[in-house]
Design a protein around this motif. Structure first.
Motif, PDB file in Angstrom:
ATOM      1  N   ALA A 365       0.729  -1.261  -0.049  1.00 17.01           N
ATOM      2  CA  ALA A 365       0.076   0.043  -0.270  1.00 17.01           C
ATOM      3  C   ALA A 365       0.759   1.093  -0.071  1.00 17.01           C
ATOM      4  O   ALA A 365       2.159   1.208   0.190  1.00 17.01           O
ATOM      5  CB  ALA A 365      -1.040  -0.092   1.264  1.00 17.01           C
ATOM      6  N   ALA A 366       0.365   2.339  -0.249  1.00 15.12           N
ATOM      7  CA  ALA A 366       0.895   3.630  -0.385  1.00 15.12           C
ATOM      8  C   ALA A 366       0.072   4.809   0.119  1.00 15.12           C
ATOM      9  O   ALA A 366      -1.272   4.634  -0.346  1.00 15.12           O
ATOM     10  CB  ALA A 366       1.484   3.941  -2.022  1.00 15.12           C
ATOM     11  N   ILE A 367       0.758   5.821   0.544  1.00 14.07           N
ATOM     12  CA  ILE A 367       0.113   6.947   0.893  1.00 14.07           C
ATOM     13  C   ILE A 367      -0.025   8.132  -0.262  1.00 14.07           C
ATOM     14  O   ILE A 367       1.204   8.509  -0.343  1.00 14.07           O
ATOM     15  CB  ILE A 367       0.361   7.540   2.171  1.00 14.07           C
ATOM     16  CG1 ILE A 367      -0.026   6.725   3.524  1.00 14.07           C
ATOM     17  CG2 ILE A 367      -0.680   9.156   2.337  1.00 14.07           C
ATOM     18  CD1 ILE A 367      -1.087   6.166   3.818  1.00 14.07           C
ATOM     19  N   ILE A 368      -0.810   8.189  -1.131  1.00  9.96           N
ATOM     20  CA  ILE A 368      -0.750   8.997  -2.561  1.00  9.96           C
ATOM     21  C   ILE A 368      -1.112  10.340  -1.907  1.00  9.96           C
ATOM     22  O   ILE A 368      -1.874  10.604  -0.916  1.00  9.96           O
ATOM     23  CB  ILE A 368      -1.101   8.325  -3.500  1.00  9.96           C
ATOM     24  CG1 ILE A 368      -2.943   8.455  -3.515  1.00  9.96           C
ATOM     25  CG2 ILE A 368      -0.830   7.094  -3.839  1.00  9.96           C
ATOM     26  CD1 ILE A 368      -3.614   8.125  -4.721  1.00  9.96           C
ATOM     27  N   ALA A 369      -1.105  11.342  -2.977  1.00  7.77           N
ATOM     28  CA  ALA A 369      -1.662  12.656  -2.777  1.00  7.77           C
ATOM     29  C   ALA A 369      -2.037  13.245  -4.009  1.00  7.77           C
ATOM     30  O   ALA A 369      -1.249  13.623  -4.966  1.00  7.77           O
ATOM     31  CB  ALA A 369      -0.734  13.676  -2.067  1.00  7.77           C
ATOM     32  N   SER A 370      -3.221  12.609  -4.718  1.00  9.03           N
ATOM     33  CA  SER A 370      -3.734  12.830  -5.941  1.00  9.03           C
ATOM     34  C   SER A 370      -3.540  14.144  -6.489  1.00  9.03           C
ATOM     35  O   SER A 370      -3.198  14.191  -7.743  1.00  9.03           O
ATOM     36  CB  SER A 370      -5.142  12.429  -6.048  1.00  9.03           C
ATOM     37  OG  SER A 370      -5.925  12.804  -5.420  1.00  9.03           O
ATOM     38  N   ARG A 371      -3.903  15.223  -5.528  1.00  9.71           N
ATOM     39  CA  ARG A 371      -3.983  16.483  -6.116  1.00  9.71           C
ATOM     40  C   ARG A 371      -2.522  17.219  -6.080  1.00  9.71           C
ATOM     41  O   ARG A 371      -2.207  17.837  -7.046  1.00  9.71           O
ATOM     42  CB  ARG A 371      -4.946  17.387  -5.503  1.00  9.71           C
ATOM     43  CG  ARG A 371      -6.308  16.832  -5.646  1.00  9.71           C
ATOM     44  CD  ARG A 371      -7.387  17.963  -5.386  1.00  9.71           C
ATOM     45  NE  ARG A 371      -7.353  18.309  -3.874  1.00  9.71           N
ATOM     46  CZ  ARG A 371      -7.887  17.722  -2.810  1.00  9.71           C
ATOM     47  NH1 ARG A 371      -8.632  16.443  -2.942  1.00  9.71           N
ATOM     48  NH2 ARG A 371      -7.422  18.133  -1.364  1.00  9.71           N
ATOM     49  N   ASN A 372      -1.875  17.131  -4.953  1.00 13.51           N
ATOM     50  CA  ASN A 372      -0.599  17.828  -4.770  1.00 13.51           C
ATOM     51  C   ASN A 372       0.520  16.975  -5.328  1.00 13.51           C
ATOM     52  O   ASN A 372       1.668  17.764  -5.622  1.00 13.51           O
ATOM     53  CB  ASN A 372      -0.419  17.919  -3.328  1.00 13.51           C
ATOM     54  CG  ASN A 372      -1.323  19.035  -2.726  1.00 13.51           C
ATOM     55  OD1 ASN A 372      -1.386  19.987  -3.184  1.00 13.51           O
ATOM     56  ND2 ASN A 372      -2.121  18.533  -1.957  1.00 13.51           N
ATOM     57  N   GLU A 373       0.383  15.605  -5.453  1.00 14.70           N
ATOM     58  CA  GLU A 373       1.332  14.938  -6.150  1.00 14.70           C
ATOM     59  C   GLU A 373       0.973  14.069  -7.152  1.00 14.70           C
ATOM     60  O   GLU A 373       0.851  12.835  -7.222  1.00 14.70           O
ATOM     61  CB  GLU A 373       2.140  14.061  -5.186  1.00 14.70           C
ATOM     62  CG  GLU A 373       2.734  14.883  -3.874  1.00 14.70           C
ATOM     63  CD  GLU A 373       3.231  13.799  -2.964  1.00 14.70           C
ATOM     64  OE1 GLU A 373       3.064  12.724  -3.016  1.00 14.70           O
ATOM     65  OE2 GLU A 373       3.820  14.405  -2.018  1.00 14.70           O
ATOM     66  N   PRO A 374       0.402  14.594  -8.322  1.00 13.04           N
ATOM     67  CA  PRO A 374      -0.366  13.650  -9.238  1.00 13.04           C
ATOM     68  C   PRO A 374       0.710  12.746 -10.012  1.00 13.04           C
ATOM     69  O   PRO A 374       0.294  11.724 -10.253  1.00 13.04           O
ATOM     70  CB  PRO A 374      -1.168  14.901 -10.247  1.00 13.04           C
ATOM     71  CG  PRO A 374      -0.151  16.054 -10.121  1.00 13.04           C
ATOM     72  CD  PRO A 374       0.192  16.047  -8.761  1.00 13.04           C
ATOM     73  N   ASN A 375       1.716  13.130 -10.328  1.00  8.56           N
ATOM     74  CA  ASN A 375       2.730  12.320 -11.322  1.00  8.56           C
ATOM     75  C   ASN A 375       3.298  11.137 -10.368  1.00  8.56           C
ATOM     76  O   ASN A 375       3.177  10.032 -10.593  1.00  8.56           O
ATOM     77  CB  ASN A 375       3.932  13.093 -11.756  1.00  8.56           C
ATOM     78  CG  ASN A 375       3.604  14.306 -12.653  1.00  8.56           C
ATOM     79  OD1 ASN A 375       2.434  14.046 -13.379  1.00  8.56           O
ATOM     80  ND2 ASN A 375       4.095  15.158 -12.756  1.00  8.56           N
TER      81      ASN A 375
END
Length: 400
Positions: A365-375
């Motif tokens: 699993a990962a903690i993503i940040a779809s808006r602030n770290e889209p790439n």
């Protein structure tokens, strides 16, 4: 009749951060590699290590970005030459060595080049807080700009080797020559830029042969790039591994007498499945966002910076929400547990760069940040944590 479990009883217990597999600093980590090499060349400086390597007058370190121990071991058909060297890894023990924490390129290359643990050289993650500027600093892209020598003030092992009379070279892609990361982690001696992998291998061998005592570093990045885009074990990744295997063989076949070639990596990688169960989105999760001023690090290893006075609450919520999906520690806990190196090695200038809460993911699993770290959030393969797939790297050797 059995009483049904309550919601609280059904939740998994949070992982104890003391159970995280801490890197083998001082024994068999990337920070120990070049000090052990220099010791074998008769140069004993102030970076002691218990890693012992057989002496050699001429040494080449070939670092393959993203080539984890487990992934290499699982693909013998794609890497027959490298697989044949596995039994001699880490000075003949047949074991891997470890990256540091986080297991990410900027941190690992700084550890290789300086011989220092992350808590001392200070590149302790993909992005960390610059306490003087009050903003996150990307230590791979070096954005926003800060003085590299303020950020990492120690000399590199390459500089120490050159000063001791060892002819030192870095053979890499030309665009790396003037980057801040190269300046503070990999500089010393002569930088030689070559575009193709074959050119780098040929030139590395030539630089070894040109001097009685030599230290040469060369690097290849595209295995990591294909793992990020397509995943480990994808057709693209496997094709790259075949290419890397050919490069390593090409270099080994050209080694001059009294030489040692070490093939290693900066980290491994895990594939993160699609879907909210595996990709927990910080930008959409009000619980994870409560009390957080900034989110640093990357998907598999997070520095969480709390608003003033909220650290205890942030720590409690992240432990509860992530439960058995992550080791969650306060900054002081992570330091005392040795995540960034021995506690007494963590420099005062580095402490405020670390998150108030430090998170190392387990599983995939990962903690993503779809808006602030889209790439970054769209990547298939990720790394940074302390799982074996990410932290264990080979230290293969060929000697003449």
């Amino acid at each position: 009749m059995t009483r049904p479990a309550t919601v609280e009883e059904a939740l998994p217990e949070p992982l104890d951060p003391r159970t995280a597999p801490v890197p083998r600093y001082g024994q068999a980590s990337l920070a120990d590699l070049l000090p052990a090499v220099l010791a074998g060349q008769g140069v004993h400086d102030d970076q002691p290590t218990r890693l012992t390597l057989e002496p050699a007058d001429r040494v080449c370190v070939f670092l393959v970005d993203g080539m984890g121990w487990q992934a290499l071991r699982d693909h013998p058909a794609e890497a027959p030459f490298l697989t044949s060297l596995l039994s001699g890894s880490a000075g003949g023990t047949g074991e891997p060595i470890t990256a540091g924490f986080p297991s990410t390129t900027a941190t690992s290359l700084a550890s290789v080049g300086t011989g220092l643990v992350p808590g001392k050289h200070g590149l302790a993650g993909y992005t960390v807080l610059d306490p003087d500027a009050g903003q996150l600093m990307n230590q791979l892209r070096w954005q926003p700009w800060t003085d590299p020598y303020r950020w990492q003030p120690f000399p590199t092992v390459f500089q120490r080797a050159q000063n001791a009379g060892i002819e030192t070279s870095q053979v890499s892609a030309p665009h790396f020559q003037h980057t801040p990361l190269t300046k503070i982690a990999l500089s010393g001696g002569t930088f030689l830029g070559r575009l193709s992998g074959e050119e780098r291998m040929d030139l590395a061998a030539a630089r070894l042969a040109a001097s009685d005592r030599a230290l040469v570093y060369t690097y290849y990045a595209d295995l990591d790039g294909n793992g990020h885009r397509y995943g480990v074990d994808s057709a693209h990744w496997r094709q790259q591994l075949r290419y890397v295997d050919g490069l390593a063989r090409r270099l080994a076949e050209q080694l001059p007498p009294r030489s040692a070639l070490y093939v290693t990596a900066d980290h491994g990688m895990v594939d993160v499945p699609e879907g909210p169960e595996s990709r927990l989105d910080f930008d959409e999760d009000w619980e994870l966002g409560a009390g957080v001023a900034r989110l640093g690090g990357e998907g598999r290893a997070r520095h969480v910076y709390a608003v003033p006075g909220a650290t205890a609450d942030v720590y409690a919520v992240w432990r509860e929400v992530l439960a058995d999906q992550a080791w969650v520690a306060t900054r002081d806990e992570a330091i005392e547990l040795g995540w960034f190196g021995p506690a007494d090695a963590v420099a005062d200038r580095v402490r405020p760069r670390l998150g108030d809460v430090v998170v190392a993911m387990t599983g995939n699993a990962a903690i993503i940040a779809s808006r602030n770290e889209p790439n970054e959030s769209a990547l298939v393969g990720m790394h940074g944590s302390m799982t074996p797939a990410e932290q264990l790297v080979p230290l293969l050797q060929v000697r003449t």
